[in-house]
Design a protein around this motif. Structure first.
Motif, short mmCIF file in Angstrom:
data_model
loop_
_atom_site.label_atom_id
_atom_site.label_comp_id
_atom_site.label_asym_id
_atom_site.label_seq_id
_atom_site.Cartn_x
_atom_site.Cartn_y
_atom_site.Cartn_z
N TYR A 35 0.94 -0.92 0.31
CA TYR A 35 0.07 -0.12 0.20
C TYR A 35 1.06 1.28 -0.06
O TYR A 35 1.85 1.37 0.92
N PRO B 250 -2.58 4.48 10.71
CA PRO B 250 -3.11 4.21 10.29
C PRO B 250 -4.40 5.10 10.31
O PRO B 250 -5.47 5.23 9.25
N ASP C 20 -5.93 6.44 6.57
CA ASP C 20 -7.44 5.33 7.06
C ASP C 20 -6.97 3.55 6.51
O ASP C 20 -7.34 2.75 5.63
N THR C 21 -5.78 3.52 6.98
CA THR C 21 -5.56 2.05 6.99
C THR C 21 -5.05 1.64 8.68
O THR C 21 -5.85 1.64 9.23
N TRP C 22 -4.31 0.06 7.77
CA TRP C 22 -4.44 -0.43 9.05
C TRP C 22 -2.93 -1.09 9.34
O TRP C 22 -1.90 -1.83 8.43
N HIS D 277 0.68 5.41 -0.08
CA HIS D 277 -0.26 6.46 0.13
C HIS D 277 0.14 7.63 0.59
O HIS D 277 1.42 8.43 0.78
#
Length: 279
Positions: A52, A173, A177-179, A54
């Protein structure tokens, strides 16, 4: 899977199921009709894991105040399963979540410093639907017994970078808006750079804590939510690339072969650096 997006008129953020991709919805805050963006397939590493990337943060500074009840619950959990909290390094001004760092000093039985966050779990992470049980987390890092830990020592980045790393990852996160979870690798920038002059590590690997009892790994709060604790293992660039190419299990094998543990050792060898054409 879920899609996270925001209204282009008022910036209200939404989280919807992927079935609503490309459909038009009305913003509940301002009434603007907006189109749900398509579900993008993540980039994959050689070993098949998702990568991912960002974009730069767009949201404004969001002042945050710590949840005193959660802070107390986490502190009690630390003292019950790790050791007495010597001190808490408090934030004066917090963005999005109020991240404190709890310090457990070395003992004869645990001859290393343990730093553990509280506050990351004040907000739920946006996890895949099948991992909803893992939406709350806190982080920890272990340092050698001679590591300087004082406000004066923290003026030197060579001493402060582990604390900066804890705080930065605790907010990541929520900013994007992730983890974060077990096996995730988070590089220090793109391209990744060393954390400090005394630490050539440029990436963090998240793993289950191995120097604590299993009872410490999870904390269930009164509302039924569960906080998961993850240990940070700093890595060299070659180790990061090895993990992306060969997978986590292969990297753990390299760590076990060379005795890499949870306690940070800035002088340890790079377990995946080739020497004379061989590992």
């Amino acid at each position: 899977m879920t899609i996270v997006f925001k209204c282009h008129a008022c910036d209200k953020r939404y989280k919807v199921s992927d079935e609503r991709a490309n459909k038009r919805v009305k913003c509940k805050q301002c009434g603007t009709v907006i189109e749900v963006p398509p579900l993008d397939e993540p980039e994959e590493a050689t070993d098949g894991t998702a990568i991912y990337r960002h974009e730069a943060r767009e949201r404004d500074f969001e002042p945050a105040i710590g949840n005193e009840k959660n802070i107390e619950a986490i502190s009690n959990h630390i003292e019950a399963h790790v050791g007495p909290v010597e001190m808490v390094f408090h934030e004066l001004i917090s963005d999005m979540v109020h991240v404190d760092v709890h310090w457990v000093a070395p003992t004869k039985e645990r001859n290393w410093h343990t730093l553990i966050t509280s506050g990351m779990s004040d907000r739920a992470m946006i996890v895949p639907d099948e991992l909803v049980h893992y939406e709350y987390a806190e982080l920890m890092i272990s340092l050698p017994p001679d590591w300087p830990l004082s406000q004066e020592a923290f003026e030197d980045e060579n001493n402060y970078w582990p604390v900066r790393l804890l705080k930065g990852l605790a907010r990541l996160p929520h900013e994007f808006d992730t983890w974060l979870g077990i096996g995730h690798t988070i590089p220090n920038g793109d391209p990744a750079e060393p954390y400090a002059e005394n630490a050539a590590f440029s990436c963090a690997l998240l793993m289950p804590p191995i120097e604590t009892s299993e009872e410490f790994h999870e904390l269930e709060l009164d509302d039924g939510s569960v906080i998961h604790f993850y240990a940070i293992v700093p890595m060299y660039e070659a180790e990061t690339n090895y993990k992306l190419n060969k997978g986590l299990e292969a990297l753990i094998g390299r760590f076990e072969k060379h005795g890499v543990g949870e306690v940070v050792d800035t002088s340890r060898r790079d377990t995946c650096r080739k020497r004379f054409g061989l590992f």
